[in-house]
Write a protein that holds these residues in place. Sequence first.
Motif, mmCIF file in Angstrom:
data_model
loop_
_atom_site.group_PDB
_atom_site.id
_atom_site.type_symbol
_atom_site.label_atom_id
_atom_site.label_comp_id
_atom_site.label_asym_id
_atom_site.label_seq_id
_atom_site.Cartn_x
_atom_site.Cartn_y
_atom_site.Cartn_z
ATOM 1 N N SER A 1 -9.584 -20.725 18.170
ATOM 2 C CA SER A 1 -9.713 -21.588 19.347
ATOM 3 C C SER A 1 -10.108 -23.004 18.968
ATOM 4 O O SER A 1 -10.173 -23.883 19.830
ATOM 5 N N PHE A 2 -10.381 -23.243 17.700
ATOM 6 C CA PHE A 2 -10.829 -24.552 17.223
ATOM 7 C C PHE A 2 -9.711 -25.190 16.396
ATOM 8 O O PHE A 2 -9.453 -24.753 15.262
ATOM 9 N N PRO A 3 -9.010 -26.197 16.936
ATOM 10 C CA PRO A 3 -7.884 -26.802 16.214
ATOM 11 C C PRO A 3 -8.249 -27.315 14.833
ATOM 12 O O PRO A 3 -7.409 -27.345 13.927
ATOM 13 N N GLU A 4 -9.506 -27.710 14.653
ATOM 14 C CA GLU A 4 -9.899 -28.260 13.356
ATOM 15 C C GLU A 4 -9.863 -27.219 12.240
ATOM 16 O O GLU A 4 -9.792 -27.560 11.057
ATOM 17 N N VAL A 5 -9.916 -25.926 12.592
ATOM 18 C CA VAL A 5 -9.851 -24.880 11.566
ATOM 19 C C VAL A 5 -8.489 -24.915 10.871
ATOM 20 O O VAL A 5 -8.394 -24.935 9.642
ATOM 21 N N ALA A 6 -7.424 -24.931 11.659
ATOM 22 C CA ALA A 6 -6.080 -25.011 11.079
ATOM 23 C C ALA A 6 -5.833 -26.366 10.441
ATOM 24 O O ALA A 6 -5.144 -26.462 9.413
ATOM 25 N N ALA A 7 -6.392 -27.433 11.032
ATOM 26 C CA ALA A 7 -6.210 -28.776 10.462
ATOM 27 C C ALA A 7 -6.839 -28.856 9.075
ATOM 28 O O ALA A 7 -6.246 -29.421 8.143
ATOM 29 N N ARG A 8 -8.018 -28.278 8.915
ATOM 30 C CA ARG A 8 -8.666 -28.290 7.595
ATOM 31 C C ARG A 8 -7.869 -27.451 6.600
ATOM 32 O O ARG A 8 -7.780 -27.783 5.421
ATOM 33 N N ALA A 9 -7.291 -26.359 7.073
ATOM 34 C CA ALA A 9 -6.485 -25.521 6.182
ATOM 35 C C ALA A 9 -5.290 -26.302 5.645
ATOM 36 O O ALA A 9 -4.989 -26.264 4.446
ATOM 37 N N ALA A 10 -4.599 -27.027 6.526
ATOM 38 C CA ALA A 10 -3.445 -27.818 6.089
ATOM 39 C C ALA A 10 -3.879 -28.919 5.125
ATOM 40 O O ALA A 10 -3.221 -29.167 4.109
ATOM 41 N N ALA A 11 -5.000 -29.577 5.436
ATOM 42 C CA ALA A 11 -5.490 -30.653 4.577
ATOM 43 C C ALA A 11 -5.915 -30.132 3.210
ATOM 44 O O ALA A 11 -5.884 -30.870 2.217
ATOM 45 N N ASP A 12 -6.279 -28.861 3.156
ATOM 46 C CA ASP A 12 -6.734 -28.251 1.905
ATOM 47 C C ASP A 12 -5.582 -27.664 1.099
ATOM 48 O O ASP A 12 -5.792 -26.956 0.121
ATOM 49 N N GLY A 13 -4.354 -27.939 1.506
ATOM 50 C CA GLY A 13 -3.194 -27.498 0.735
ATOM 51 C C GLY A 13 -2.719 -26.097 1.047
ATOM 52 O O GLY A 13 -1.868 -25.558 0.321
ATOM 53 N N CYS A 14 -3.233 -25.488 2.118
ATOM 54 C CA CYS A 14 -2.773 -24.141 2.474
ATOM 55 C C CYS A 14 -1.368 -24.213 3.059
ATOM 56 O O CYS A 14 -1.037 -25.147 3.798
ATOM 57 N N ARG A 15 -0.567 -23.221 2.752
ATOM 58 C CA ARG A 15 0.798 -23.137 3.279
ATOM 59 C C ARG A 15 0.923 -22.062 4.356
ATOM 60 O O ARG A 15 1.777 -22.165 5.226
ATOM 61 N N VAL A 16 0.079 -21.033 4.244
ATOM 62 C CA VAL A 16 0.142 -19.913 5.186
ATOM 63 C C VAL A 16 -1.224 -19.709 5.825
ATOM 64 O O VAL A 16 -2.256 -19.715 5.131
ATOM 65 N N TYR A 17 -1.225 -19.532 7.145
ATOM 66 C CA TYR A 17 -2.448 -19.352 7.928
ATOM 67 C C TYR A 17 -2.454 -17.918 8.445
ATOM 68 O O TYR A 17 -1.585 -17.530 9.221
ATOM 69 N N LEU A 18 -3.422 -17.129 7.986
ATOM 70 C CA LEU A 18 -3.518 -15.726 8.365
ATOM 71 C C LEU A 18 -4.588 -15.573 9.440
ATOM 72 O O LEU A 18 -5.780 -15.824 9.177
ATOM 73 N N ALA A 19 -4.198 -15.185 10.624
ATOM 74 C CA ALA A 19 -5.115 -15.057 11.747
ATOM 75 C C ALA A 19 -5.248 -13.594 12.147
ATOM 76 O O ALA A 19 -4.251 -12.908 12.361
ATOM 77 N N SER A 20 -6.499 -13.111 12.254
ATOM 78 C CA SER A 20 -6.785 -11.783 12.796
ATOM 79 C C SER A 20 -7.443 -11.990 14.152
ATOM 80 O O SER A 20 -8.451 -12.695 14.250
ATOM 81 N N SER A 21 -6.895 -11.395 15.204
ATOM 82 C CA SER A 21 -7.401 -11.669 16.548
ATOM 83 C C SER A 21 -7.357 -10.425 17.421
ATOM 84 O O SER A 21 -6.865 -9.358 17.014
ATOM 85 N N PHE A 22 -7.890 -10.591 18.647
ATOM 86 C CA PHE A 22 -7.857 -9.532 19.647
ATOM 87 C C PHE A 22 -7.594 -10.180 21.002
ATOM 88 O O PHE A 22 -8.444 -10.221 21.884
ATOM 89 N N HIS A 23 -6.393 -10.742 21.132
ATOM 90 C CA HIS A 23 -6.004 -11.419 22.370
ATOM 91 C C HIS A 23 -5.463 -10.412 23.373
ATOM 92 O O HIS A 23 -4.812 -9.429 22.991
ATOM 93 N N ASP A 24 -5.716 -10.700 24.656
ATOM 94 C CA ASP A 24 -5.309 -9.754 25.695
ATOM 95 C C ASP A 24 -4.092 -10.196 26.497
ATOM 96 O O ASP A 24 -3.732 -9.556 27.482
ATOM 97 N N SER A 25 -3.439 -11.310 26.077
ATOM 98 C CA SER A 25 -2.293 -11.785 26.853
ATOM 99 C C SER A 25 -1.243 -12.403 25.952
ATOM 100 O O SER A 25 -1.551 -13.000 24.913
ATOM 101 N N ALA A 26 0.013 -12.262 26.386
ATOM 102 C CA ALA A 26 1.114 -12.856 25.646
ATOM 103 C C ALA A 26 1.014 -14.372 25.639
ATOM 104 O O ALA A 26 1.433 -15.026 24.671
ATOM 105 N N GLU A 27 0.454 -14.941 26.696
ATOM 106 C CA GLU A 27 0.301 -16.402 26.769
ATOM 107 C C GLU A 27 -0.616 -16.909 25.664
ATOM 108 O O GLU A 27 -0.344 -17.951 25.058
#
Length: 403
Positions: free
Chosen positions: A91-117
Amino acid sequence: MSGPSRLAPVREACRATGTAAVVNAPGRTAGDGCRSAISSFVLGPDGALLTRYDKIHLSGEENAVFAPGTTEGRFTLGGIRFALATCFDNSFPEVAARAAADGCRVYLASSFHDSAERVARYAQQARDHGLQVLLANGTGTGGSDAGCGLSGAWLPSGERVATAAEWTGAVPGDGAELVLADVRDHITLMSDPAVAAIPVKECGEPLVDVRTAAPALLVAENPHDTLGAFAPLREGVLQRLLAAQKALPDGLRLQFVEGYRPPGLQRRYFEEYADGLRAAHPGWDADRRHRAASRYVSPPEIAPHSAGGAVDLTLVTAEGEPVDMGTPIDASPEESDGACYTGAPDLPPAARAYRRVLNAALTAAGLVNYPTEWWHWSYGDRYWALTTGAGHALYGPKEPDGR
């Protein structure tokens, strides 16, 4: 029981199939009243723990039960840098932004969302940060919510390339295979500035001739090098090769093909291959040609072979007969249509199995593979340092006279 002690079956599955796994489980912590963390344990193809990530952003009642993590989740596998994030982290855009800035190519997310949206938002995350995004979303009930499934994968363009079934009741759907786009274009190459930026603190370890220092190691004949310049290796690399050989299944052994390569010869190989690319692709600029050449020959200034830290090798039978590795050793990407890449798709089953055996033995011994060449392994060089997270390389380039 702590997470790592319950992962033995997963470790064995990783070893048996040559795959990596990310497993979420409570993880013990040393501080904060010894509260557990919400942890992601990353196991490599050899079953070894690559890293552990503790969820940083806790939500709701989690704060009363768990301790927050303090460091970003990162690991490198197959030459690709990955980021980890768990549920509310996303839910924090800066998490993915820091990953990209750190040279990451793939972002692995583990979640428990309750909606397709909510799941659909990962497309924007991929577009915003130029990341390949892979989501493992929960199914079934948990607390007051129900995970909707719909695990998926998105390209950096935001295009969804795989979708698992939606969870709609007590019996989950049949699911769907999740396949990311071909990652061969996302491998960290030898030409990457991050490799050259690794400092070298020369440890002074000597070069030794594998033919005399390790009689148990089978050495292939090199008719083009009658002086034996190909045969030296750093002592630490050789010891790790011998350990890897002991770990091989009965009936198989390593065959050493090339170790040390004088800097002048390395430069010649690189320039000749780059010249061939220039002739084949006259529209490529110098930077693209340099990157493409580094898939197959390391740039001379950072070459692991010239530091005595790299070895080209293959598997043979106990009698010295070759086995099917998918391509000949030293097959270029052009000659092999990319099958020289360690993780190339569509390999014959036997070749894939033998590559897994080779990978497991050498990885367990502490060497790292250059993913564009299944036969190239190294220890102590700059690429090894980048891949393992070491602060510096142990070996710098050496001239043939030992300087």
